[in-house]
Write an enzyme that holds these catalytic residues in place. Structure first.
Site, PDB file in Angstrom:
ATOM      1  N   SER A  42       0.951  -1.278   0.214  1.00  0.00           N
ATOM      2  CA  SER A  42      -0.162   0.137  -0.207  1.00  0.00           C
ATOM      3  C   SER A  42       1.138   1.152  -0.051  1.00  0.00           C
ATOM      4  O   SER A  42       0.252   2.162  -0.734  1.00  0.00           O
ATOM      5  CB  SER A  42      -1.421  -0.198   1.240  1.00  0.00           C
ATOM      6  OG  SER A  42      -0.168  -0.142   2.528  1.00  0.00           O
ATOM      7  N   LYS A 117       0.508   4.551   6.800  1.00  0.00           N
ATOM      8  CA  LYS A 117       0.574   5.262   6.093  1.00  0.00           C
ATOM      9  C   LYS A 117       1.344   6.112   6.119  1.00  0.00           C
ATOM     10  O   LYS A 117       1.694   6.935   7.232  1.00  0.00           O
ATOM     11  CB  LYS A 117      -1.335   5.677   6.253  1.00  0.00           C
ATOM     12  CG  LYS A 117      -1.924   3.818   5.975  1.00  0.00           C
ATOM     13  CD  LYS A 117      -1.433   3.404   4.805  1.00  0.00           C
ATOM     14  CE  LYS A 117      -3.167   1.887   5.128  1.00  0.00           C
ATOM     15  NZ  LYS A 117      -2.672   0.903   3.832  1.00  0.00           N
TER      16      LYS A 117
END
Length: 276
Positions: A42, A117
């Site tokens: 990701s 993230k």
């Protein structure tokens, strides 16, 4: 007889040594740095599957999330219970707020799994994604073409995941490609992002980040479960300040294989690489 008397003493000394070593390791992990393996794609190409890093837990102060989850066989002690005295009112001890663009490990608000993230939205920000472009406070973020990110189509990491490709369904051993761009955040921070295809989160409604919360996105925009998805067991939603664990600053070690012991899969060019 003397040697037999020494045996219990030697065993006890060994037990004490192991105990204190575990205590010191636990304190180090709780207060200073937490090891973290990258399990998914990701955050490509900033972080690759198999990258290993230490998360700086001093960067944002301390909350219940600074304590580790303990999972040993049938023993399962959640950090929220272990450090319940720090859990409340979305606060932190000696807490410094993150800067836009920081790469952060945080705890999922539903099931407690650790995610990594990039923080793109601060409290009070208005965000939206249109046709894959991120808009912050009504300003479309500038992007620059940065060529193509290429990787071999193969199973990656212990979970044996295969990458998604923008150049169609390619066979194993072939080159998987994704267009790459440099995105510039409002504070001037630049970082790479990848694009694969048009997907549901390339066009979103407007998000307004609540006070004391943050908005996160993965750099691999079409392959990231992040704040664009509402908070559920699958989605991330807005992340409370107290759920931040620490900041990732540098890759320490990297392995493209199923195990770090497979030395022939080590990525030597990524050792000690600074993260942007």
């Amino acid at each position: 007889m003397a040697s037999e008397a020494k045996k219990p003493s030697a065993i006890w000394e060994t037990i004490k040594t192991v105990f204190w070593a575990l205590v010191v390791a636990g304190i180090f992990r709780t207060i200073f740095f937490q090891p973290f393996w990258i399990p998914s794609g990701s955050m490509k190409d900033t972080l690759l599957i198999g990258d290993f890093l230490f998360v700086n837990k001093m960067a944002y102060g301390y909350s219940y999330a600074s304590c580790p989850n303990i999972r040993l066989g049938s023993i399962n002690v959640d950090a929220q219970k272990l450090c319940a005295f720090l859990d409340g009112d979305n606060t932190r001890l000696w807490g410094d707020e993150p800067e836009r663009g920081d790469i952060i490990v945080f705890r999922h608000s539903v099931h407690g799994t650790d995610f990594i993230k990039r923080v793109v939205g601060l409290p009070g920000d208005k965000l939206q994604v249109k046709e894959g472009r991120l808009i912050i406070n009504d300003e479309v973020l500038p992007i620059e073409d940065a060529g193509v990110f290429q990787e071999v189509m193969e199973r990656q990491g212990p979970l044996r995941r295969t990458p998604q490709c923008a150049n169609g369904a390619v066979g194993f051993g072939a080159i998987c490609e994704k267009p790459r761009f440099v995105e510039t955040l409002p504070n001037g921070h630049k970082h790479n992002i990848l694009n694969i295809t048009n997907q549901r989160y390339d066009n979103t409604g407007v998000f307004v980040v609540p006070e004391g919360h943050y908005f996160f996105m993965g750099d691999n925009r079409d392959n990231s479960t992040d704040s664009r998805a509402p908070l559920t067991a699958q989605g991330v939603g807005y992340v409370p300040f107290e759920n931040l664990i620490g900041r990732a600053d540098r890759v320490i070690f990297s392995s493209a294989g199923r195990s770090m012991l497979f030395f022939w899969t080590w990525r030597g060019d990524r050792f000690f690489e600074k993260l942007e």
